[in-house]
Design an enzyme around this catalytic site. Structure first.
Site, short mmCIF file in Angstrom:
data_model
loop_
_atom_site.label_atom_id
_atom_site.label_comp_id
_atom_site.label_asym_id
_atom_site.label_seq_id
_atom_site.Cartn_x
_atom_site.Cartn_y
_atom_site.Cartn_z
N SER A 80 43.17 45.84 39.13
CA SER A 80 44.43 45.31 38.61
C SER A 80 44.30 43.80 38.42
O SER A 80 43.19 43.28 38.26
CB SER A 80 45.60 45.69 39.51
OG SER A 80 46.84 45.53 38.84
N ASN A 105 48.00 43.23 44.51
CA ASN A 105 46.95 42.62 43.68
C ASN A 105 47.50 41.47 42.84
O ASN A 105 47.15 41.32 41.67
CB ASN A 105 46.29 43.70 42.81
CG ASN A 105 44.82 43.46 42.57
OD1 ASN A 105 44.39 43.34 41.44
ND2 ASN A 105 44.02 43.39 43.63
N HIS A 140 44.63 40.86 40.18
CA HIS A 140 43.80 40.01 41.04
C HIS A 140 42.33 40.31 40.83
O HIS A 140 41.48 39.41 40.89
CB HIS A 140 44.20 40.22 42.50
CG HIS A 140 43.73 39.15 43.44
ND1 HIS A 140 42.76 39.38 44.39
CD2 HIS A 140 44.11 37.85 43.58
CE1 HIS A 140 42.56 38.27 45.09
NE2 HIS A 140 43.36 37.33 44.62
N CYS A 141 42.01 41.56 40.58
CA CYS A 141 40.61 41.97 40.44
C CYS A 141 39.92 41.33 39.24
O CYS A 141 38.70 41.16 39.26
CB CYS A 141 40.53 43.49 40.29
SG CYS A 141 41.24 44.43 41.65
N VAL A 142 40.66 41.00 38.19
CA VAL A 142 40.03 40.44 36.99
C VAL A 142 40.05 38.92 36.98
O VAL A 142 39.60 38.30 36.02
CB VAL A 142 40.68 40.98 35.70
CG1 VAL A 142 40.54 42.49 35.61
CG2 VAL A 142 42.14 40.56 35.56
#
Length: 333
Positions: free
Chosen positions: A320, A272, A322-324
């Site tokens: 994590s 991520n 990359h997700c935000v």
């Protein structure tokens, strides 16, 4: 064509955690992670930070300034949102005849698991410089990755899940993806999913392009780990793909198991990571496997600096680094 993450960026889209999000019970920890992430971005590119209202924007700016961060490249926009997973509700960038277009797919909270109506409306509320195109198809940014040369990497567990686009069969879905994203080849993975992951196996938790010919993926060495067999099967899929397509594979360690207060496994993953103009920002969790992950990515980072960002608070909510985040190419703003 779908633009790869390493396309020259204006900066990165983020949404600030506040009491109206799922971070309400752990705001201090979430703010610490976001502050470290924003500092690592603003030293070389822009940040478009979403805040719910004027009071939240003022508080966020004060917290960042108090941390000693130069806010010259920070831009704040006030817009309502449900939560902070910008990767999945942010715009997906394509280039058509040399022109940047921001695709605004439908976001349904990972198959109607969570409220997402305000998240789904974010892109239409922002003052983009590039044109925005609404697309009547459910698709999250974390579900896809690209080599920037016409190939799309994704998972059937997510895109073929009936909670996304149930009226489309696989052939119809592939046609829509090719037409909309401008890709030529779709590479499906049939294995790999992390415990604690609400996304139905987003590919950005499992396997990612680092450059047009290199894929970094998560492996598991512990036969007693419940992920072992499925990740081994995913590795075999990737090995076949690499052999057929002339790709290099980089194996990332499985993060040392992380658990919440109730003893539930959290989806800690080093896949991520976020690629920016000058860095690869890697989630780290304060455990023994962090350095091996940083080293593996440093070996294929090219001119980019590899930097760890403490992300233990993020996996408490199922995502994590990359997700935000969602990268915004030059010309977006």
């Amino acid at each position: 064509m779908l633009l790869p993450e390493w396309q020259p960026q204006w900066g990165v889209l983020l949404a600030w955690p506040d009491a109206g999000t799922d971070w309400a019970g752990q705001l201090d920890a979430a703010h610490a992670t976001y502050t470290a992430l924003i500092a690592a971005l603003l030293d070389h590119e822009g940040v478009l930070l979403l805040c719910r209202d004027r009071a939240t924007a003022t508080a966020a700016r004060r917290k960042l300034r108090d941390a000693g961060i130069d806010l010259t490249r920070l831009r704040i926009e006030q817009v309502p949102y449900d939560d902070t997973w910008a990767r999945d509700f942010g715009p997906i960038s394509v280039e058509r005849d040399g022109t940047l277009t921001l695709l605004d797919f439908r976001f349904t909270g990972w198959g109607h698991k969570f409220a997402a109506q305000r998240d789904d409306a974010v892109n239409a509320a922002l003052p983009w410089r590039a044109p925005r195109q609404a697309v009547d198809l459910v698709l999250e940014g974390g579900a896809i990755d690209t080599d920037g040369r016409g190939a799309l990497l994704t998972t059937r567990a997510c895109l073929r899940n009936p909670n996304r686009n149930p009226l489309l069969n696989e052939q119809e879905l592939e046609t829509r993806l090719r037409e909309t994203l401008g890709v030529e080849r779709i590479w499906w993975l049939d294995h790999g999913e992390l415990q604690g992951d609400d996304t139905d196996a987003h590919v950005d938790t499992l396997a990612r392009f680092v450059n047009p010919t290199t894929v970094a993926y998560v492996g598991c060495d512990d036969p007693a780990d419940p992920h072992h067999a499925d990740l081994a099967a995913m590795a075999r899929e990737l090995e076949t793909l690499a052999r057929d397509q002339g790709l290099e594979l980089v194996r990332l360690p499985m993060a040392e198991p992380q658990y919440d207060a109730e003893g539930e496994r959290l989806p800690a993953t080093y896949a991520n990571f976020l690629i920016t103009n000058e860095k690869i920002l890697v989630p780290v969790y304060g455990c023994a496997t962090d350095q091996a992950a940083l080293g593996a990515l440093a070996a294929v980072a090219g001119h980019r600096t590899v930097q760890g960002i403490p992300c233990r608070p993020l996996i408490e909510q199922g995502g994590s680094l990359h997700c935000v985040t969602m990268q915004l190419p030059q010309g977006t703003l």
